[in-house]
Design an enzyme around this catalytic site. Structure first.
Site, PDB file in Angstrom:
ATOM      1  N   ASP A  57       0.847  -1.196   0.000  1.00  0.00           N
ATOM      2  CA  ASP A  57       0.000   0.000   0.000  1.00  0.00           C
ATOM      3  C   ASP A  57       0.885   1.249   0.000  1.00  0.00           C
ATOM      4  O   ASP A  57       1.827   1.363   0.784  1.00  0.00           O
ATOM      5  CB  ASP A  57      -0.889  -0.003   1.246  1.00  0.00           C
ATOM      6  CG  ASP A  57      -1.852   1.171   1.285  1.00  0.00           C
ATOM      7  OD1 ASP A  57      -2.130   1.766   0.220  1.00  0.00           O
ATOM      8  OD2 ASP A  57      -2.337   1.487   2.392  1.00  0.00           O
ATOM      9  N   GLY A  58       0.597   2.157  -0.905  1.00  0.00           N
ATOM     10  CA  GLY A  58       1.347   3.401  -0.988  1.00  0.00           C
ATOM     11  C   GLY A  58       2.549   3.351  -1.891  1.00  0.00           C
ATOM     12  O   GLY A  58       3.228   4.375  -2.054  1.00  0.00           O
TER      13      GLY A  58
END
Length: 242
Positions: A57-58
């Site tokens: 994530d990210g």
């Protein structure tokens, strides 16, 4: 009506017991499933797409994120809003252009980066640039991260929300806000409020969240993770049958 007009209309005149529920597709198959189930619009989760593409994530490359959104948007005939994290460092004009090229009618924009809250005044100025570049072509959902990356003070969230609404945000998303502070946020925030829903039955239902003040309910990567758990169970059963 254009898709963005349809999307805006879905946020208007909603009764407390009927918030707009937006499932989060992570690929074409999941998007089709949600549309066939009758949901009138979708909101992609950046974390769910990241997982489907093999990223943390990210850390999804910008090109891959926009390509994933484009695949989803061109596959379904309902409005699709895209979570594009904090905008990937793009200038407002380029961000808007990329979203429109992908077929998105809206975007979710975070006010933190790497777990650190941005200066709210600087972020509001950037949001104003997004609003100016987009005109009425995008529905802007401004995420307020004080509950997940700040001190959790509802008043600080309301202050940030006021700056973002003044900058042109269409909706405010106080992610991570406890259910018991939603009435306070509702009383202090102008316009629609996006609330994160749960899928395990331990938290309030979408209807209950609506009664507490939510205009719309999204689930982040929850549905993708739920699907992965279901697939894990199928895989275990398959192994047992070998």
């Amino acid at each position: 009506m254009s898709k963005v007009d349809v999307f805006r209309a879905l946020h208007r005149r909603r009764t407390p017991d009927d918030p707009l529920v937006l499932p989060g597709p992570w690929d074409v198959v999941s998007a089709r499933v949600f549309v066939e189930a009758g949901f009138p619009a979708l909101a992609t989760p950046s974390a769910g797409i990241a997982a489907s593409l093999g990223h943390e994530d990210g850390s999804t490359p910008t090109e891959e994120m926009f390509a994933a959104v484009a695949r989803i948007a061109r596959t379904v005939d309902v409005p699709v809003s895209a979570d594009v994290e904090d905008g990937y460092g793009l200038a407002p004009e380029e961000l808007v252009e990329r979203l429109l090229e992908a077929g998105a009618v809206g975007c979710n924009l975070e006010d933190s980066n790497g777990g650190v809250l941005k200066d709210p005044h600087e972020h509001a100025e950037w949001l104003a640039g997004v609003r100016y570049a987009a005109g009425d072509r995008l529905f802007v959902n401004a995420r307020v991260d004080t509950f997940c990356h700040g001190d959790g003070d509802p008043e600080r969230a309301i202050e940030r929300a006021a700056l973002y609404v003044a900058a042109g945000a269409d909706c405010i998303y106080p992610i991570g806000a406890p259910a018991d502070v939603l009435p306070l946020l509702r009383s202090g925030i102008q316009g629609p409020i996006n609330v994160h829903g749960t899928l395990d039955g331990r938290g309030p239902s979408p209807t209950e969240l609506g009664e507490l003040g939510a205009t719309r309910v999204t689930f982040g990567p929850g549905l993708q993770r739920w699907a992965a758990l279901a697939l894990q169970g199928m895989a275990e059963q398959l192994r047992k049958r070998q």
